[in-house]
Design a protein around this motif. Structure first.
Motif, short mmCIF file in Angstrom:
data_model
loop_
_atom_site.label_atom_id
_atom_site.label_comp_id
_atom_site.label_asym_id
_atom_site.label_seq_id
_atom_site.Cartn_x
_atom_site.Cartn_y
_atom_site.Cartn_z
N ARG A 45 2.84 -3.94 25.79
CA ARG A 45 1.78 -3.30 24.83
C ARG A 45 1.55 -2.03 24.73
NH1 ARG A 45 -3.92 -6.77 25.16
NH2 ARG A 45 -2.29 -8.25 25.28
N GLU A 46 1.55 -1.45 23.68
CA GLU A 46 1.40 -0.08 23.10
C GLU A 46 0.15 0.47 22.28
OE1 GLU A 46 4.84 1.37 21.28
OE2 GLU A 46 4.52 0.09 19.44
N LEU A 47 -0.25 1.68 22.61
CA LEU A 47 -1.53 2.01 21.91
C LEU A 47 -0.95 2.38 20.54
CD1 LEU A 47 -4.27 3.10 21.45
CD2 LEU A 47 -3.32 5.39 22.05
N VAL A 48 -1.79 1.96 19.49
CA VAL A 48 -1.30 2.30 18.13
C VAL A 48 -2.21 3.34 17.58
CG1 VAL A 48 -1.16 1.51 15.62
CG2 VAL A 48 -0.28 -0.15 17.46
N ALA A 49 -3.57 3.21 17.83
CA ALA A 49 -4.26 4.10 17.26
C ALA A 49 -5.81 4.02 17.98
CB ALA A 49 -4.64 4.14 15.77
N ALA A 50 -6.41 5.06 18.07
CA ALA A 50 -7.83 4.92 18.87
C ALA A 50 -8.80 5.93 18.09
CB ALA A 50 -7.73 5.13 19.89
N ASP A 61 2.90 8.49 17.81
CA ASP A 61 3.96 9.17 16.98
C ASP A 61 4.40 8.22 15.57
OD1 ASP A 61 5.01 11.54 19.46
OD2 ASP A 61 3.13 11.55 18.25
N SER A 62 4.64 7.03 16.36
CA SER A 62 5.47 6.13 15.18
C SER A 62 4.66 5.90 14.07
CB SER A 62 5.95 4.90 16.12
OG SER A 62 4.91 4.22 16.51
N VAL A 63 3.45 5.90 13.81
CA VAL A 63 2.66 5.54 13.11
C VAL A 63 1.83 6.60 12.27
CG1 VAL A 63 2.00 3.23 14.12
CG2 VAL A 63 0.35 4.94 14.16
N LYS A 64 1.92 7.73 13.00
CA LYS A 64 1.45 9.06 12.29
C LYS A 64 1.76 9.31 10.70
CE LYS A 64 0.47 11.72 16.29
NZ LYS A 64 0.76 12.91 16.97
N GLY A 65 0.86 9.30 9.97
CA GLY A 65 1.01 9.53 8.40
C GLY A 65 1.13 8.39 7.58
N ARG A 66 1.08 7.14 8.49
CA ARG A 66 1.16 5.84 7.71
C ARG A 66 -0.09 4.88 7.81
NH1 ARG A 66 5.06 2.31 9.11
NH2 ARG A 66 5.19 2.87 11.36
N PHE A 67 -0.55 5.01 9.05
CA PHE A 67 -1.49 4.30 9.56
C PHE A 67 -2.96 5.13 9.51
CE2 PHE A 67 0.70 0.77 12.04
CZ PHE A 67 1.37 0.46 11.13
N THR A 68 -3.93 4.56 9.34
CA THR A 68 -5.37 5.24 9.55
C THR A 68 -6.26 4.39 10.24
OG1 THR A 68 -4.86 6.27 7.45
CG2 THR A 68 -7.12 6.43 8.08
N ILE A 69 -7.07 4.85 11.13
CA ILE A 69 -7.95 4.13 11.71
C ILE A 69 -9.28 4.51 11.47
CG2 ILE A 69 -7.93 5.43 13.98
CD1 ILE A 69 -8.62 3.17 15.56
N THR A 77 -17.71 -2.57 13.50
CA THR A 77 -16.06 -2.83 13.07
C THR A 77 -15.46 -1.76 12.96
OG1 THR A 77 -17.23 -4.61 11.63
CG2 THR A 77 -14.85 -4.15 11.27
N VAL A 78 -14.20 -1.99 13.42
CA VAL A 78 -13.15 -0.91 13.34
C VAL A 78 -11.95 -1.38 12.67
CG1 VAL A 78 -11.69 -1.70 15.30
CG2 VAL A 78 -11.55 0.57 14.87
N TYR A 79 -11.41 -0.56 11.76
CA TYR A 79 -10.40 -0.79 10.77
C TYR A 79 -8.92 -0.37 11.11
CZ TYR A 79 -14.54 -2.33 8.06
OH TYR A 79 -15.78 -2.96 7.90
N LEU A 80 -7.97 -0.91 10.66
CA LEU A 80 -6.59 -0.23 10.70
C LEU A 80 -6.04 -0.22 9.37
CD1 LEU A 80 -4.75 1.52 12.38
CD2 LEU A 80 -3.48 -0.57 13.11
N GLN A 81 -5.90 0.47 8.56
CA GLN A 81 -5.25 0.62 7.42
C GLN A 81 -3.61 0.83 7.80
OE1 GLN A 81 -6.23 -0.26 4.02
NE2 GLN A 81 -4.12 -0.16 3.70
N MET A 82 -2.62 0.13 7.26
CA MET A 82 -1.33 0.11 7.56
C MET A 82 -0.55 0.47 6.41
SD MET A 82 -1.01 -2.32 11.14
CE MET A 82 -1.26 -3.93 9.72
N ASN A 83 -0.05 1.47 5.80
CA ASN A 83 0.71 1.63 4.81
C ASN A 83 2.32 1.70 5.15
OD1 ASN A 83 -1.68 1.38 3.41
ND2 ASN A 83 -2.01 3.81 3.39
N SER A 84 3.11 1.68 4.42
CA SER A 84 4.53 2.03 4.36
C SER A 84 4.93 1.17 5.42
CB SER A 84 4.91 3.32 4.41
OG SER A 84 4.38 4.15 3.38
N LEU A 85 4.67 -0.06 5.62
CA LEU A 85 5.19 -1.04 6.78
C LEU A 85 6.54 -1.03 7.10
CD1 LEU A 85 2.00 -3.47 6.65
CD2 LEU A 85 2.61 -1.81 8.81
N LYS A 86 6.96 -1.17 8.23
CA LYS A 86 8.47 -1.15 8.71
C LYS A 86 8.48 -2.48 9.52
CE LYS A 86 8.89 3.87 9.07
NZ LYS A 86 9.33 4.92 9.77
N ALA A 87 9.81 -2.78 9.49
CA ALA A 87 10.20 -3.95 10.19
C ALA A 87 9.85 -3.73 11.77
CB ALA A 87 11.69 -4.40 10.25
#
Length: 119
Positions: A45-50, A61-69, A77-87
């Motif tokens: 398990r890894e941290l995505v955003a906090a 680092d792998s989601v910077k510029g693509r995800f917004t918390i 409520t907390v949200y995670l907007q995920m754009n430019s998703l990759k496999a």
């Protein structure tokens, strides 16, 4: 006790977007940071955003510029907007919250929501 319920996962094509939501309920006073973690098959398990109670943010680092918390304290409520998703974003995504009560910190997890990025 704090209960966390995630929603918004699903199947999306590469380059697509998803928004995850995590609603907190129960004894939600003194919730400090909230965040999103993910776990892919065979990986840890890894941290995505906090996001802290003062809305400072931290991203892998792998989601910077693509995800917004973001968080809506009025809705707990907390949200995670995920754009430019990759496999490689395919994983079970878990919501996390920590609660400070006196000298103690309590850690809570949601049940997880599957995100699959595939064509």
């Amino acid at each position: 006790q704090v209960q966390l319920v995630e929603s918004g996962g699903g199947l999306v094509q590469p380059g697509g977007s998803l928004r995850l939501s995590c609603a907190a309920s129960g004894s939600i006073f003194s919730i400090n940071a909230m965040g999103w973690y993910r776990q892919a098959p065979g990986k840890e398990r890894e941290l995505v955003a906090a996001i802290s109670s003062t809305t400072s943010t931290n991203y892998a680092d792998s989601v910077k510029g693509r995800f917004t918390i973001s968080r809506d304290n009025a809705k707990n409520t907390v949200y995670l907007q995920m754009n430019s998703l990759k496999a490689e974003d395919t994983a079970v995504y878990y919501c996390n919250a920590d609660q400070i009560v006196g000298a103690f910190t309590f850690d809570y997890w949601g049940q997880g929501t599957q995100v699959t990025v595939s064509s």
